[in-house]
Design a protein around this motif. Sequence first.
Motif, mmCIF file in Angstrom:
data_model
loop_
_atom_site.group_PDB
_atom_site.id
_atom_site.type_symbol
_atom_site.label_atom_id
_atom_site.label_comp_id
_atom_site.label_asym_id
_atom_site.label_seq_id
_atom_site.Cartn_x
_atom_site.Cartn_y
_atom_site.Cartn_z
ATOM 1 N N ASN A 56 1.106 -1.303 -0.519
ATOM 2 C CA ASN A 56 0.146 0.481 -0.119
ATOM 3 C C ASN A 56 0.552 0.981 -0.461
ATOM 4 O OD1 ASN A 56 -2.060 2.206 0.312
ATOM 5 N ND2 ASN A 56 -2.583 1.107 2.000
ATOM 6 N N PRO A 57 0.756 2.055 -1.321
ATOM 7 C CA PRO A 57 1.445 2.908 -1.412
ATOM 8 C C PRO A 57 1.339 3.961 0.447
ATOM 9 C CG PRO A 57 0.587 2.943 -2.861
ATOM 10 C CD PRO A 57 -0.087 1.862 -2.219
ATOM 11 N N ARG A 58 0.433 4.429 0.800
ATOM 12 C CA ARG A 58 0.210 5.615 1.743
ATOM 13 C C ARG A 58 0.728 4.983 2.645
ATOM 14 N NH1 ARG A 58 -5.196 7.866 2.139
ATOM 15 N NH2 ARG A 58 -3.283 8.702 3.976
ATOM 16 N N LEU A 59 1.349 3.758 3.191
ATOM 17 C CA LEU A 59 1.996 2.858 4.941
ATOM 18 C C LEU A 59 3.548 2.807 3.930
ATOM 19 C CD1 LEU A 59 -0.737 0.306 5.506
ATOM 20 C CD2 LEU A 59 -0.519 2.669 6.171
ATOM 21 N N ASN A 60 4.050 3.319 3.416
ATOM 22 C CA ASN A 60 5.192 2.778 2.441
ATOM 23 C C ASN A 60 6.170 3.694 3.553
ATOM 24 O OD1 ASN A 60 7.752 2.913 1.701
ATOM 25 N ND2 ASN A 60 7.281 3.164 -1.065
ATOM 26 N N LEU A 61 6.938 3.640 3.536
ATOM 27 C CA LEU A 61 7.628 4.862 4.831
ATOM 28 C C LEU A 61 8.745 4.703 4.813
ATOM 29 C CD1 LEU A 61 5.783 3.902 8.451
ATOM 30 C CD2 LEU A 61 4.623 5.266 6.871
ATOM 31 N N ALA A 62 8.774 4.086 4.151
ATOM 32 C CA ALA A 62 10.267 4.322 3.371
ATOM 33 C C ALA A 62 10.706 5.107 2.403
ATOM 34 C CB ALA A 62 10.862 3.089 2.305
ATOM 35 N N TRP A 68 -0.218 11.279 -2.307
ATOM 36 C CA TRP A 68 -1.599 11.684 -2.262
ATOM 37 C C TRP A 68 -1.884 12.703 -2.411
ATOM 38 C CZ3 TRP A 68 -4.630 15.725 -0.431
ATOM 39 C CH2 TRP A 68 -5.616 15.720 -0.090
ATOM 40 N N MET A 69 -2.742 13.302 -4.154
ATOM 41 C CA MET A 69 -3.003 14.703 -4.078
ATOM 42 C C MET A 69 -4.824 14.738 -4.066
ATOM 43 S SD MET A 69 -0.192 15.270 -6.639
ATOM 44 C CE MET A 69 -0.095 17.376 -7.168
ATOM 45 N N GLU A 70 -5.392 15.543 -4.096
ATOM 46 C CA GLU A 70 -6.491 16.221 -4.215
ATOM 47 C C GLU A 70 -7.099 16.045 -5.224
ATOM 48 O OE1 GLU A 70 -6.012 20.448 -1.483
ATOM 49 O OE2 GLU A 70 -6.294 20.358 -3.501
ATOM 50 N N PRO A 71 -8.491 14.997 -5.774
ATOM 51 C CA PRO A 71 -9.078 14.837 -6.633
ATOM 52 C C PRO A 71 -9.004 15.842 -7.628
ATOM 53 C CG PRO A 71 -10.128 14.339 -4.855
ATOM 54 C CD PRO A 71 -8.877 15.446 -3.844
ATOM 55 N N CYS A 348 3.609 18.082 9.223
ATOM 56 C CA CYS A 348 4.506 17.280 9.323
ATOM 57 C C CYS A 348 5.335 16.509 10.401
ATOM 58 C CB CYS A 348 5.332 16.924 7.831
ATOM 59 S SG CYS A 348 3.866 16.668 6.426
ATOM 60 N N LYS A 349 5.504 18.071 10.685
ATOM 61 C CA LYS A 349 6.511 18.486 12.140
ATOM 62 C C LYS A 349 6.307 17.618 12.432
ATOM 63 C CE LYS A 349 10.426 22.066 13.668
ATOM 64 N NZ LYS A 349 10.590 23.302 13.965
ATOM 65 N N GLU A 350 5.129 18.546 13.147
ATOM 66 C CA GLU A 350 4.472 18.008 14.778
ATOM 67 C C GLU A 350 4.614 16.071 14.754
ATOM 68 O OE1 GLU A 350 1.346 19.781 14.590
ATOM 69 O OE2 GLU A 350 1.972 21.915 15.293
ATOM 70 N N ASN A 351 3.819 15.876 13.624
ATOM 71 C CA ASN A 351 3.661 14.275 13.441
ATOM 72 C C ASN A 351 4.346 13.508 13.874
ATOM 73 O OD1 ASN A 351 1.096 13.928 13.301
ATOM 74 N ND2 ASN A 351 1.120 14.458 11.309
ATOM 75 N N ALA A 352 5.977 14.250 12.788
ATOM 76 C CA ALA A 352 7.286 14.095 13.182
ATOM 77 C C ALA A 352 7.380 12.961 14.728
ATOM 78 C CB ALA A 352 8.082 14.287 12.330
ATOM 79 N N GLU A 424 2.506 14.401 4.301
ATOM 80 C CA GLU A 424 1.339 14.606 4.552
ATOM 81 C C GLU A 424 0.542 13.781 4.632
ATOM 82 O OE1 GLU A 424 -1.773 17.471 2.265
ATOM 83 O OE2 GLU A 424 -0.257 16.744 0.962
ATOM 84 N N ASP A 425 0.496 13.011 4.019
ATOM 85 C CA ASP A 425 -1.311 11.757 4.355
ATOM 86 C C ASP A 425 -1.011 10.936 5.710
ATOM 87 O OD1 ASP A 425 0.872 10.273 3.363
ATOM 88 O OD2 ASP A 425 0.229 9.525 1.246
ATOM 89 N N PHE A 426 0.402 10.715 6.353
ATOM 90 C CA PHE A 426 0.474 10.495 7.474
ATOM 91 C C PHE A 426 0.060 10.949 8.569
ATOM 92 C CE2 PHE A 426 4.037 8.773 10.689
ATOM 93 C CZ PHE A 426 2.883 7.333 10.283
ATOM 94 N N SER A 427 -0.749 10.264 8.935
ATOM 95 C CA SER A 427 -1.401 10.586 10.255
ATOM 96 C C SER A 427 -0.903 11.377 11.911
ATOM 97 C CB SER A 427 -3.035 10.976 9.941
ATOM 98 O OG SER A 427 -3.329 9.464 10.495
ATOM 99 N N ARG A 428 -1.452 11.480 12.328
ATOM 100 C CA ARG A 428 -1.017 11.333 14.392
ATOM 101 C C ARG A 428 -1.505 10.096 14.482
ATOM 102 N NH1 ARG A 428 -1.549 15.138 19.009
ATOM 103 N NH2 ARG A 428 -1.144 13.831 20.874
ATOM 104 N N SER A 429 -3.312 8.968 14.134
ATOM 105 C CA SER A 429 -3.276 8.472 14.374
ATOM 106 C C SER A 429 -2.288 7.141 13.612
ATOM 107 C CB SER A 429 -4.688 7.826 13.343
ATOM 108 O OG SER A 429 -4.522 8.421 12.786
ATOM 109 N N LEU A 430 -2.323 6.799 12.480
ATOM 110 C CA LEU A 430 -1.750 6.283 11.644
ATOM 111 C C LEU A 430 0.161 6.170 12.482
ATOM 112 C CD1 LEU A 430 -1.493 7.058 7.983
ATOM 113 C CD2 LEU A 430 -2.259 4.613 9.642
ATOM 114 N N SER A 431 0.563 7.264 13.254
ATOM 115 C CA SER A 431 2.322 7.155 14.092
ATOM 116 C C SER A 431 1.374 7.201 15.276
ATOM 117 C CB SER A 431 2.451 9.023 14.551
ATOM 118 O OG SER A 431 3.552 9.217 15.408
#
Length: 496
Positions: A56-62, A68-71, A348-352, A424-431
Amino acid sequence: MVLSHANSITRGDSVASTFASRYVREQLPRYRMPERSIPRDAAYQIINDELMLDGNPRLNLASFVTTWMEPECDKLIMGSINKNYVDMDEYPVTTELQNRCVNMIAHLFNAPIKEDETAIGVGTVGSSEAIMLAGLAFKRKWQNKRKEQGKPCDKPNIVTGANVQVCWEKFARYFEVELKEVKLSEGYYVMDPVKAVEMVDENTICVAAILGSTLTGEFEDVKLLNDLLTEKNKETGWDVPIHVDAASGGFIAPFLYPELEWDFRLPLVKSINVSGHKYGLVYAGVGWVIWRSKEDLPEELIFHINYLGTDQPTFTLNFSKGSSQIIAQYYQLIRLGYEGYKNIMENCKENAAILREGVAATGRFDVLSKETGVPLVAFSLKDSSGFTVFDISENLRRFGWIVPAYTMPADAEHVAVLRVVIREDFSRSLSERLVSDILKILRELDARATHAVRVSSTTAKQSDDGIVAKKSVLEIEREVAARWKDAVDKKKTGVC
């Protein structure tokens, strides 16, 4: 390849509602073109089924690359997917959008552009091509100057840190330039400006600084490099310039660290590359290279063609390429503006920071990445005697996460780390979920390691004095690193 034709299917029946495996009797050949055609529905289904096995590209943290981009931007991409960017005469508006992007990025990097001037730069398929073009400009300018002085110009070199991306090694090998690397050391995983300047000589075409190391996300000190190199140039009479590889950090520093001097504010910085498909927030396939002035790009490297309708200057390694990513970059620049990019980078910085705290709170890892730099978290195990970061990486795939484990370059090869890139698409909940899954894996690996110790202790052979030899953590890490390095060398494909 044979298609089944059941007698029950009449001539008027459509195969559109039929699952591919129901009417493809034999397996398609993998490495040869099939003799016969198949229905488009079948072709789609067969390929789609196989692609389900991808991660899953969204879970590819490498990856640093946007997933992700807007529709609305997706629509623009699909609407221009059949435009060949090189046909500038046929698609003048697309060409204009590229020129606008070049100028916007040049101003973002504080290029010294007058009101009546346009920036010097070009869109590329990524930072690898951008670096090749910048490197060629440095090499040709150095050669021209050496020829004017009547000096030999057959042994150019470039000075970088050992932490550079593989595209720099490609440039050096493909274009016959010696790559002089500043070695790393444990605890200091970026190029040391002092050591870099010491390696500079009269054959150095440029020093390459990295704004956002691939390994730890750290920004190298371009300001100190500029000051030290300025002094050396004065002492020697040389004119060695700087290129900034801002592939990852070029769309971060202007918004999070606007006071940081790394760009064209420094006199020796002559060119900068940046990846639009990383924190420029565009899907894979776009990069940019900007030159300080027209004088920094030798005219003889620019080709002029007219067989597409009008005179068209071109300075790229390839010719045809799609227009979609250029248009997508323009969309992001005007859609988000300075305010939008700043908000996204701050998020992104805050989630990191949240992930960094979660990893540190386990008590099992040393965090190697800095708080200032690209929003990522790189961390190593405090104790690798029971299992390694490679075991953790492999087990994370069970939960869908793709987290790379790797060893550091010379001279820190014994340090093995895990790295999580925050996009951008890596949220706090995913973290939070990632930390939870890491804890589960640690408990499982601890249990396995304990069991392994019990088994080995019953079969271990003692020496005459009753002592069982045990390797140190450092010895184990170095042994693991050596095995992985050997495996990587055997499977190396050269893809960056």
